[in-house]
Design a protein around this motif. Structure first.
Motif, PDB file in Angstrom:
ATOM      1  N   SER A  27      49.653   1.936   5.916  1.00 14.65           N
ATOM      2  CA  SER A  27      49.168   1.498   4.536  1.00 14.65           C
ATOM      3  C   SER A  27      47.754   1.085   4.524  1.00 14.65           C
ATOM      4  O   SER A  27      47.090   1.549   3.243  1.00 14.65           O
ATOM      5  N   ASN A  28      47.175   0.241   5.153  1.00 12.45           N
ATOM      6  CA  ASN A  28      45.960  -0.168   5.024  1.00 12.45           C
ATOM      7  C   ASN A  28      44.764   0.523   5.671  1.00 12.45           C
ATOM      8  O   ASN A  28      43.554   0.142   5.936  1.00 12.45           O
ATOM      9  N   HIS A  29      45.009   1.576   6.395  1.00 19.07           N
ATOM     10  CA  HIS A  29      44.363   2.430   6.932  1.00 19.07           C
ATOM     11  C   HIS A  29      43.444   3.591   6.292  1.00 19.07           C
ATOM     12  O   HIS A  29      43.897   3.814   5.234  1.00 19.07           O
ATOM     13  N   LEU A  30      42.225   3.704   6.487  1.00 16.46           N
ATOM     14  CA  LEU A  30      41.299   4.427   5.701  1.00 16.46           C
ATOM     15  C   LEU A  30      41.081   5.877   6.349  1.00 16.46           C
ATOM     16  O   LEU A  30      40.510   6.807   5.559  1.00 16.46           O
ATOM     17  N   TYR A  31      41.250   6.116   7.617  1.00 12.07           N
ATOM     18  CA  TYR A  31      40.891   7.300   8.213  1.00 12.07           C
ATOM     19  C   TYR A  31      42.202   8.000   8.630  1.00 12.07           C
ATOM     20  O   TYR A  31      43.080   7.258   9.012  1.00 12.07           O
ATOM     21  N   PHE A  32      42.329   9.352   8.457  1.00  5.90           N
ATOM     22  CA  PHE A  32      43.525   9.998   8.762  1.00  5.90           C
ATOM     23  C   PHE A  32      43.212  11.275   9.317  1.00  5.90           C
ATOM     24  O   PHE A  32      41.848  11.876   9.114  1.00  5.90           O
ATOM     25  N   TYR A  33      43.801  11.562  10.324  1.00  8.78           N
ATOM     26  CA  TYR A  33      43.603  12.858  11.096  1.00  8.78           C
ATOM     27  C   TYR A  33      44.974  13.655  11.308  1.00  8.78           C
ATOM     28  O   TYR A  33      45.844  13.379  11.190  1.00  8.78           O
ATOM     29  N   TRP A  34      44.717  14.998  11.731  1.00  6.01           N
ATOM     30  CA  TRP A  34      45.627  15.943  12.333  1.00  6.01           C
ATOM     31  C   TRP A  34      45.183  16.435  13.783  1.00  6.01           C
ATOM     32  O   TRP A  34      44.124  16.687  13.736  1.00  6.01           O
ATOM     33  N   TYR A  35      46.201  16.391  14.476  1.00  9.48           N
ATOM     34  CA  TYR A  35      45.980  17.063  15.805  1.00  9.48           C
ATOM     35  C   TYR A  35      47.293  17.988  16.059  1.00  9.48           C
ATOM     36  O   TYR A  35      48.293  17.876  15.240  1.00  9.48           O
ATOM     37  N   ARG A  36      47.056  19.282  16.885  1.00 14.11           N
ATOM     38  CA  ARG A  36      47.985  19.758  17.149  1.00 14.11           C
ATOM     39  C   ARG A  36      48.083  19.900  18.814  1.00 14.11           C
ATOM     40  O   ARG A  36      47.284  19.768  19.449  1.00 14.11           O
ATOM     41  N   GLN A  37      49.299  20.212  19.103  1.00 18.12           N
ATOM     42  CA  GLN A  37      49.540  20.621  20.638  1.00 18.12           C
ATOM     43  C   GLN A  37      50.625  21.654  20.854  1.00 18.12           C
ATOM     44  O   GLN A  37      51.796  21.541  20.628  1.00 18.12           O
ATOM     45  N   ILE A  38      49.956  22.791  21.282  1.00 18.10           N
ATOM     46  CA  ILE A  38      50.749  24.002  21.622  1.00 18.10           C
ATOM     47  C   ILE A  38      51.489  23.567  22.886  1.00 18.10           C
ATOM     48  O   ILE A  38      50.957  22.730  23.981  1.00 18.10           O
ATOM     49  N   LEU A  39      52.786  24.068  23.110  1.00 12.57           N
ATOM     50  CA  LEU A  39      53.495  23.804  24.092  1.00 12.57           C
ATOM     51  C   LEU A  39      52.942  23.943  25.499  1.00 12.57           C
ATOM     52  O   LEU A  39      52.491  24.770  25.892  1.00 12.57           O
ATOM     53  N   GLY A  40      52.982  22.698  26.152  1.00  9.63           N
ATOM     54  CA  GLY A  40      52.419  22.658  27.595  1.00  9.63           C
ATOM     55  C   GLY A  40      51.155  22.530  27.806  1.00  9.63           C
ATOM     56  O   GLY A  40      50.369  22.367  28.830  1.00  9.63           O
ATOM     57  N   VAL A  43      46.518  18.038  23.654  1.00  8.83           N
ATOM     58  CA  VAL A  43      46.448  17.669  22.272  1.00  8.83           C
ATOM     59  C   VAL A  43      44.888  17.873  22.013  1.00  8.83           C
ATOM     60  O   VAL A  43      44.026  17.548  22.686  1.00  8.83           O
ATOM     61  N   GLU A  44      44.935  18.740  20.683  1.00  5.02           N
ATOM     62  CA  GLU A  44      43.707  19.089  20.326  1.00  5.02           C
ATOM     63  C   GLU A  44      43.458  18.575  18.760  1.00  5.02           C
ATOM     64  O   GLU A  44      44.499  18.565  17.930  1.00  5.02           O
ATOM     65  N   PHE A  45      42.140  18.222  18.591  1.00  3.54           N
ATOM     66  CA  PHE A  45      41.797  17.804  17.201  1.00  3.54           C
ATOM     67  C   PHE A  45      41.764  18.815  16.228  1.00  3.54           C
ATOM     68  O   PHE A  45      40.959  19.969  16.358  1.00  3.54           O
ATOM     69  N   LEU A  46      42.221  18.660  15.188  1.00  3.03           N
ATOM     70  CA  LEU A  46      41.912  19.674  13.833  1.00  3.03           C
ATOM     71  C   LEU A  46      40.990  18.921  12.917  1.00  3.03           C
ATOM     72  O   LEU A  46      40.150  19.618  12.780  1.00  3.03           O
ATOM     73  N   VAL A  47      41.356  17.965  12.095  1.00  7.62           N
ATOM     74  CA  VAL A  47      40.513  17.637  11.099  1.00  7.62           C
ATOM     75  C   VAL A  47      40.488  16.008  11.141  1.00  7.62           C
ATOM     76  O   VAL A  47      41.532  15.429  11.220  1.00  7.62           O
ATOM     77  N   SER A  48      39.524  15.412  10.430  1.00  4.79           N
ATOM     78  CA  SER A  48      39.678  14.117   9.969  1.00  4.79           C
ATOM     79  C   SER A  48      39.426  13.801   8.456  1.00  4.79           C
ATOM     80  O   SER A  48      38.508  14.644   8.083  1.00  4.79           O
ATOM     81  N   PHE A  49      39.571  12.681   8.040  1.00  2.00           N
ATOM     82  CA  PHE A  49      39.646  12.754   6.307  1.00  2.00           C
ATOM     83  C   PHE A  49      39.237  11.475   6.216  1.00  2.00           C
ATOM     84  O   PHE A  49      39.884  10.425   6.702  1.00  2.00           O
ATOM     85  N   TYR A  50      38.362  11.071   5.447  1.00  2.00           N
ATOM     86  CA  TYR A  50      37.912   9.741   4.921  1.00  2.00           C
ATOM     87  C   TYR A  50      37.394   9.641   3.459  1.00  2.00           C
ATOM     88  O   TYR A  50      36.614  10.709   3.391  1.00  2.00           O
ATOM     89  N   ASN A  51      37.986   8.913   2.683  1.00  4.57           N
ATOM     90  CA  ASN A  51      37.283   8.566   1.275  1.00  4.57           C
ATOM     91  C   ASN A  51      37.558  10.207   0.553  1.00  4.57           C
ATOM     92  O   ASN A  51      36.771  10.698   0.006  1.00  4.57           O
ATOM     93  N   ASN A  52      38.651  10.187   0.625  1.00  9.27           N
ATOM     94  CA  ASN A  52      39.109  11.635  -0.248  1.00  9.27           C
ATOM     95  C   ASN A  52      38.387  12.923   0.212  1.00  9.27           C
ATOM     96  O   ASN A  52      38.202  14.009  -0.509  1.00  9.27           O
ATOM     97  N   GLU A  53      37.703  13.131   1.556  1.00 10.39           N
ATOM     98  CA  GLU A  53      37.177  14.217   1.862  1.00 10.39           C
ATOM     99  C   GLU A  53      37.324  14.620   3.286  1.00 10.39           C
ATOM    100  O   GLU A  53      37.386  13.463   4.112  1.00 10.39           O
ATOM    101  N   ILE A  54      37.066  15.475   3.999  1.00 15.92           N
ATOM    102  CA  ILE A  54      36.926  15.769   5.042  1.00 15.92           C
ATOM    103  C   ILE A  54      35.710  15.545   5.853  1.00 15.92           C
ATOM    104  O   ILE A  54      34.518  15.510   5.270  1.00 15.92           O
ATOM    105  N   SER A  55      35.794  14.543   7.048  1.00 15.65           N
ATOM    106  CA  SER A  55      34.744  13.992   7.575  1.00 15.65           C
ATOM    107  C   SER A  55      34.066  15.005   8.868  1.00 15.65           C
ATOM    108  O   SER A  55      32.983  14.918   9.234  1.00 15.65           O
ATOM    109  N   GLU A  56      35.209  15.594   9.650  1.00 13.57           N
ATOM    110  CA  GLU A  56      35.233  16.263  10.556  1.00 13.57           C
ATOM    111  C   GLU A  56      36.084  17.414  10.816  1.00 13.57           C
ATOM    112  O   GLU A  56      37.302  17.019  10.405  1.00 13.57           O
TER     113      GLU A  56
END
Lengths: 114, 109
Positions: A27-40, A43-56
């Motif tokens: 609840s008090n975190h400000l950075y959000f991320y999505w990662y994915r892992q194809i079987l085997g 883990v790979e980075f997809l996107v980061s989000f901060y202050n209501n917009e994509i940061s990377e």
């Protein structure tokens, strides 16, 4: 202890369908991320989000993907037209700001595209 | 981009043995984390350790940032320690984690 939650835990969909994966960050975190892992694989980075917009975003995060924070608690990943190769475990993570920058991961959503 | 190499790729231990897992990275980092991925696929945070040494029970970790490596020590291993251990770093100036390929640990009774 606060934790990141994700729904659903499993999702099966047909190729070409849209899916929305949901996450509730700590609840008090400000950075959000999505990662994915194809079987085997790693883990790979997809996107980061901060202050209501994509940061990377990575090269994986193309036009079929989008992210949104529709309210004060949820963070979503939408895949517009799923492909077979989108089958993977998708992890949401969040981190606070300041000196401690550890990222905390949710339990993941296992997506299977048929 | 940054390279993160983990060794060994696979490790089989007898229960009760000790082990050391290594993570080498190719660039300056401002975050390094160790994770354990359990058989259900969950990523469990073990350590946030951009530098220095930390201990948590039977596990400890050391990161020497100037030499660009980190070590994870597992002592008195148990069958529940089995799984894949990932090292992940955040390159200086970025905020996304870049994962290594992992070490698959199997602890046999």
């Amino acid at each position: 202890e606060p934790e990141v939650t994700q729904t659903p835990s499993h999702q099966v969909t047909q190729m070409g369908q849209e899916v929305i994966l949901r996450c509730v960050p700590i609840s008090n975190h400000l950075y959000f991320y999505w990662y994915r892992q194809i079987l085997g694989q790693k883990v790979e980075f997809l996107v980061s989000f901060y202050n209501n917009e994509i940061s990377e975003k990575s090269e994986i995060f193309d036009d079929q993907f989008s992210v949104e924070r529709p309210d004060g608690s949820n963070f979503t990943l939408k895949i517009r037209s799923t492909k077979l190769e989108d089958s993977a475990m998708y992890f949401c993570a969040s981190s606070g700001t300041g000196r401690v920058l550890a990222q905390y991961f949710g339990p993941g959503t296992r997506l299977l595209v048929l | 981009g940054i390279q993160v190499e983990q060794s060994p790729p696979d490790l089989i231990l007898q229960e009760g043995a000790n082990s050391t897992l290594r993570c080498n990275f190719s660039d300056s980092v401002n975050n390094l984390q160790w994770f354990h991925q359990n058989p259900w696929g969950q990523l469990i945070n073990l350590f946030y350790i951009p530098s220095g040494t930390k201990q948590n029970g039977r596990l400890s970790a050391t990161t020497v940032a100037t030499e660009r490596y980190s070590l994870l020590y597992i002592s008195s291993s148990q069958t529940t320690d089995s799984g894949v251990y990932f090292c992940a770093v955040v390159r200086a100036g970025a905020n996304n984690l870049f994962f290594g390929t992992g070490t698959r640990l199997t602890v046999i009774p």
